[in-house]
Design a protein around this motif. Structure first.
Motif, PDB file in Angstrom:
ATOM      1  N   GLY A  14      -1.214  20.804 -14.345  1.00 41.80           N
ATOM      2  CA  GLY A  14      -0.350  19.860 -13.648  1.00 41.80           C
ATOM      3  C   GLY A  14      -1.123  18.879 -12.803  1.00 41.80           C
ATOM      4  O   GLY A  14      -2.351  18.983 -12.642  1.00 41.80           O
ATOM      5  N   ALA A  15      -0.397  17.944 -12.234  1.00 45.74           N
ATOM      6  CA  ALA A  15      -0.989  16.942 -11.351  1.00 45.74           C
ATOM      7  C   ALA A  15       0.003  16.634 -10.240  1.00 45.74           C
ATOM      8  O   ALA A  15       1.220  16.661 -10.453  1.00 45.74           O
ATOM      9  N   GLY A  16      -0.538  16.358  -9.067  1.00 49.82           N
ATOM     10  CA  GLY A  16       0.309  15.996  -7.934  1.00 49.82           C
ATOM     11  C   GLY A  16       0.723  14.543  -8.034  1.00 49.82           C
ATOM     12  O   GLY A  16      -0.126  13.645  -8.090  1.00 49.82           O
TER      13      GLY A  16
ATOM     14  N   SER B  28     -11.216   7.957  -2.324  1.00 49.44           N
ATOM     15  CA  SER B  28      -9.906   7.531  -2.817  1.00 49.44           C
ATOM     16  C   SER B  28      -8.823   7.704  -1.751  1.00 49.44           C
ATOM     17  O   SER B  28      -8.513   8.831  -1.338  1.00 49.44           O
ATOM     18  N   ALA B  29      -8.220   6.608  -1.334  1.00 51.48           N
ATOM     19  CA  ALA B  29      -7.132   6.688  -0.348  1.00 51.48           C
ATOM     20  C   ALA B  29      -5.948   7.456  -0.917  1.00 51.48           C
ATOM     21  O   ALA B  29      -5.291   8.222  -0.199  1.00 51.48           O
ATOM     22  N   LYS B  30      -5.663   7.260  -2.209  1.00 50.86           N
ATOM     23  CA  LYS B  30      -4.546   7.975  -2.843  1.00 50.86           C
ATOM     24  C   LYS B  30      -4.778   9.476  -2.794  1.00 50.86           C
ATOM     25  O   LYS B  30      -3.893  10.251  -2.400  1.00 50.86           O
ATOM     26  N   ASP B  31      -5.957   9.922  -3.205  1.00 50.83           N
ATOM     27  CA  ASP B  31      -6.217  11.363  -3.267  1.00 50.83           C
ATOM     28  C   ASP B  31      -6.294  11.976  -1.875  1.00 50.83           C
ATOM     29  O   ASP B  31      -5.854  13.113  -1.665  1.00 50.83           O
ATOM     30  N   ARG B  32      -6.847  11.250  -0.920  1.00 55.04           N
ATOM     31  CA  ARG B  32      -6.899  11.762   0.455  1.00 55.04           C
ATOM     32  C   ARG B  32      -5.488  11.887   1.036  1.00 55.04           C
ATOM     33  O   ARG B  32      -5.169  12.865   1.717  1.00 55.04           O
ATOM     34  N   ALA B  33      -4.633  10.911   0.750  1.00 55.31           N
ATOM     35  CA  ALA B  33      -3.253  10.993   1.231  1.00 55.31           C
ATOM     36  C   ALA B  33      -2.521  12.162   0.580  1.00 55.31           C
ATOM     37  O   ALA B  33      -1.764  12.892   1.240  1.00 55.31           O
ATOM     38  N   GLU B  34      -2.732  12.348  -0.712  1.00 57.55           N
ATOM     39  CA  GLU B  34      -2.120  13.467  -1.442  1.00 57.55           C
ATOM     40  C   GLU B  34      -2.572  14.797  -0.846  1.00 57.55           C
ATOM     41  O   GLU B  34      -1.767  15.714  -0.631  1.00 57.55           O
ATOM     42  N   ASN B  35      -3.868  14.912  -0.567  1.00 58.94           N
ATOM     43  CA  ASN B  35      -4.413  16.131   0.013  1.00 58.94           C
ATOM     44  C   ASN B  35      -3.846  16.366   1.413  1.00 58.94           C
ATOM     45  O   ASN B  35      -3.460  17.490   1.767  1.00 58.94           O
ATOM     46  N   LEU B  36      -3.766  15.312   2.207  1.00 61.56           N
ATOM     47  CA  LEU B  36      -3.303  15.446   3.587  1.00 61.56           C
ATOM     48  C   LEU B  36      -1.850  15.907   3.650  1.00 61.56           C
ATOM     49  O   LEU B  36      -1.470  16.686   4.528  1.00 61.56           O
ATOM     50  N   MET B  37      -1.014  15.438   2.701  1.00 56.44           N
ATOM     51  CA  MET B  37       0.374  15.907   2.670  1.00 56.44           C
ATOM     52  C   MET B  37       0.441  17.422   2.528  1.00 56.44           C
ATOM     53  O   MET B  37       1.241  18.095   3.193  1.00 56.44           O
ATOM     54  N   ILE B  38      -0.393  17.966   1.653  1.00 55.49           N
ATOM     55  CA  ILE B  38      -0.361  19.404   1.420  1.00 55.49           C
ATOM     56  C   ILE B  38      -1.010  20.153   2.577  1.00 55.49           C
ATOM     57  O   ILE B  38      -0.592  21.260   2.926  1.00 55.49           O
TER      58      ILE B  38
ATOM     59  N   PHE C   4       8.141  13.289  -1.083  1.00 55.29           N
ATOM     60  CA  PHE C   4       6.856  12.599  -0.944  1.00 55.29           C
ATOM     61  C   PHE C   4       5.891  12.911  -2.075  1.00 55.29           C
ATOM     62  O   PHE C   4       5.046  12.084  -2.419  1.00 55.29           O
ATOM     63  N   GLN C   5       5.993  14.108  -2.636  1.00 57.19           N
ATOM     64  CA  GLN C   5       5.036  14.535  -3.657  1.00 57.19           C
ATOM     65  C   GLN C   5       5.626  15.707  -4.440  1.00 57.19           C
ATOM     66  O   GLN C   5       6.333  16.547  -3.873  1.00 57.19           O
ATOM     67  N   ALA C   6       5.331  15.746  -5.738  1.00 58.36           N
ATOM     68  CA  ALA C   6       5.700  16.902  -6.567  1.00 58.36           C
ATOM     69  C   ALA C   6       4.611  17.116  -7.592  1.00 58.36           C
ATOM     70  O   ALA C   6       4.047  16.166  -8.142  1.00 58.36           O
ATOM     71  N   ASN C   7       4.317  18.377  -7.847  1.00 61.16           N
ATOM     72  CA  ASN C   7       3.308  18.741  -8.841  1.00 61.16           C
ATOM     73  C   ASN C   7       4.021  18.986 -10.172  1.00 61.16           C
ATOM     74  O   ASN C   7       4.803  19.925 -10.308  1.00 61.16           O
ATOM     75  N   ILE C   8       3.763  18.141 -11.157  1.00 60.97           N
ATOM     76  CA  ILE C   8       4.447  18.217 -12.451  1.00 60.97           C
ATOM     77  C   ILE C   8       3.448  18.655 -13.522  1.00 60.97           C
ATOM     78  O   ILE C   8       2.327  18.142 -13.579  1.00 60.97           O
ATOM     79  N   ALA C   9       3.865  19.590 -14.356  1.00 59.23           N
ATOM     80  CA  ALA C   9       2.939  20.224 -15.299  1.00 59.23           C
ATOM     81  C   ALA C   9       3.329  19.972 -16.747  1.00 59.23           C
ATOM     82  O   ALA C   9       4.481  19.681 -17.079  1.00 59.23           O
ATOM     83  N   ARG C  10       2.324  20.134 -17.608  1.00 58.57           N
ATOM     84  CA  ARG C  10       2.498  20.207 -19.064  1.00 58.57           C
ATOM     85  C   ARG C  10       2.140  21.617 -19.519  1.00 58.57           C
ATOM     86  O   ARG C  10       1.394  22.320 -18.832  1.00 58.57           O
ATOM     87  N   ALA C  11       2.655  22.008 -20.682  1.00 60.91           N
ATOM     88  CA  ALA C  11       2.389  23.349 -21.199  1.00 60.91           C
ATOM     89  C   ALA C  11       1.921  23.285 -22.641  1.00 60.91           C
ATOM     90  O   ALA C  11       2.336  22.407 -23.420  1.00 60.91           O
ATOM     91  N   TRP C  12       1.045  24.239 -22.981  1.00 61.77           N
ATOM     92  CA  TRP C  12       0.564  24.429 -24.340  1.00 61.77           C
ATOM     93  C   TRP C  12       0.747  25.907 -24.691  1.00 61.77           C
ATOM     94  O   TRP C  12       0.684  26.775 -23.812  1.00 61.77           O
ATOM     95  N   SER C  13       0.952  26.210 -25.950  1.00 64.60           N
ATOM     96  CA  SER C  13       1.109  27.603 -26.352  1.00 64.60           C
ATOM     97  C   SER C  13       0.570  27.799 -27.756  1.00 64.60           C
ATOM     98  O   SER C  13       0.283  26.836 -28.484  1.00 64.60           O
ATOM     99  N   GLY C  14       0.432  29.063 -28.141  1.00 66.90           N
ATOM    100  CA  GLY C  14      -0.079  29.371 -29.477  1.00 66.90           C
ATOM    101  C   GLY C  14      -0.268  30.867 -29.642  1.00 66.90           C
ATOM    102  O   GLY C  14       0.097  31.668 -28.771  1.00 66.90           O
TER     103      GLY C  14
END
Length: 432
Positions: free
Chosen positions: A402-404, A271-281, A182-192
């Motif tokens: 990251g973002a859900g 936002s219905a999308k963000d509320r649904a995302e929050n409710l899943m978690i 239903f949902q996955a939190n996918i991230a990006r990375a930076w380094s230096g």
């Protein structure tokens, strides 16, 4: 089980950041720096731990290789994300120790509400406890007003092009449509690398005008983290046995124009999308807490609250329960880690999908926890966090955002969300 004697001295207020700046050169410096807001009444500063563990999780699956009693007051710990994800992902090359623990006999507690500082000393007898409290009190005299340094980072480079993240989000959306999750939190990375002479505490100073409820700096040997996290993973009150978690899901960037900024916050709340995302978690965290709570005690206290931070607005909910008799901090962490807000739902499958798109995360999206003098545990989610490793060439850092991802996620919008989330750390590191 040997009890430890505690001695406390109450002293006038000092700025915790200035005190942390004064002890940054000592062994094992620690600063848990709250913004002093509704969720962050206390800050803590310590150094010179008397016991340290850095390494894999114990073979017996426990979390306390420092001995008994488990997770006593004065213990600070960090569990890397990958240690908790391994049950789903299998063995992966490690980029960070599974577990870091340190016991601090001397500690300063800063009460932002009452504007007083308590020097805390712990020891096996009254004399050693008094000596530890005196040592903590001396750190107040060594406080040094910080000066914000020039940009400490020599570079800040994405580890993959933006298009790779857009493609990863699109893949996860397809997997959701296929019923895999239903949902996955996918991230990006930076380094230096940091410039010669700079160290991770300079990044703390760069964040000083953007304090968060669960800000932190911790260095043990050649490893360090800097966190500007607004997210609570768990609190546990051993007196009432109350457990609380406050998952964040849903984000909008701040805007310098007040009207536009208010509109973005209102848009997030509606936002219905963000509320649904929050409710899943929220549902996921209810299930996680139910593993260790008294039956029927888990409730949703607050749902879809807007929290505004220096660079972003967040949608936050609060879930609580009453821990079963005999359950302590280690049991609570074992039942709920990694945090649901940074994995997804179902959690096990989400962690598999994440591993297919990301290298190991290290401490990012793990948890930093502290056992206070009364036995209360506070554990943050290590978002808005950079990790540092020192070599002969100096300090190298890695930071992620990251973002859900849910069924109606738009890849380009999720990419923009990661840029908003990394902004404060990027500016603290580079100045721009």
């Amino acid at each position: 089980m040997t009890s430890r004697v505690v001695e406390t001295h109450t002293r006038p207020w000092r700025d915790p950041l200035a005190v942390a700046n004064g002890v940054r050169h000592l062994d094992g410096p620690l600063a848990l720096l709250s913004d002093g807001g509704a969720l962050g009444r206390w800050s803590f500063v310590a150094a010179e731990p008397d016991q340290v563990h850095i390494g894999p999780l114990p073979a017996d699956g426990g979390l306390n290789p420092l001995g008994t009693p488990p997770f006593e007051a004065g213990i600070v710990g960090l569990i890397a994300y990958d240690a908790g994800a391994r049950a789903a992902t299998g063995p992966r090359p490690g980029v960070w120790p599974d577990l870091m623990l340190a016991r601090y006999p001397a500690m300063l507690a800063f009460d932002h509400r009452d504007r007083v500082v308590t020097a805390i000393g712990r020891g096996g007898d009254a004399g050693s406890a008094r000596a530890a409290a005196d040592r903590a009190e001396a750190w107040l005299s060594a406080a040094c007003d910080p000066v914000r340094p020039a940009a400490p980072a020599a570079s800040f480079a994405a580890e993959a092009p933006p298009g790779a993240y857009v493609d990863a989000v699109a893949d996860v959306v397809e997997r959701i449509a296929a019923g895999e999750l239903f949902q996955a939190n996918i991230a990006r990375a930076w380094s230096g690398d940091l410039v010669p002479g700079a160290d991770p505490f300079d990044v703390v100073l760069g964040l000083s005008d953007r304090a968060a409820a669960y800000g932190a700096y911790w260095r043990l040997g050649d490893l360090a983290i800097v966190s500007n996290s607004p997210e609570l993973f768990l609190t546990f009150d051993p007196g009432t046995r109350r457990i609380e978690t406050r998952p964040i899901k849903g984000t909008r960037p701040r805007d310098p124009d007040p009207a536009r900024d208010a509109a973005l916050a209102a848009e997030l709340g509606a936002s219905a999308k963000d509320r649904a995302e929050n409710l899943m978690i929220v549902d996921l965290m209810r299930n996680d807490l139910a593993r260790i709570a008294d039956p029927g005690s888990v409730v949703v206290d607050r749902l879809f609250e807007i929290e505004s931070h220096p660079t972003v607005h967040h949608l936050v909910s609060t879930v609580s329960g009453r821990a079963r008799d005999g359950a302590g901090p280690a049991d609570l962490l074992a039942a709920t880690f990694p945090p649901g807000s940074i994995t997804g739902a179902p959690k096990h499958q989400a962690m598999k999908v994440i591993a297919g798109h990301e290298p190991p995360r290290g401490p990012w999206c793990g948890s930093l926890f502290h056992i206070e003098v009364d036995g209360r545990m506070t554990a943050s989610v290590l978002i808005r966090t950079a990790s540092f490793r020192r070599s002969a060439d100096g300090w190298r850092f890695r930071a992620l955002a990251g973002a859900g991802i849910v069924a109606d996620s738009e890849p380009e919008a999720e990419l923009a969300e990661t840029d908003a989330k990394i902004r404060a750390l990027r500016e603290a590191l580079t100045g721009v």
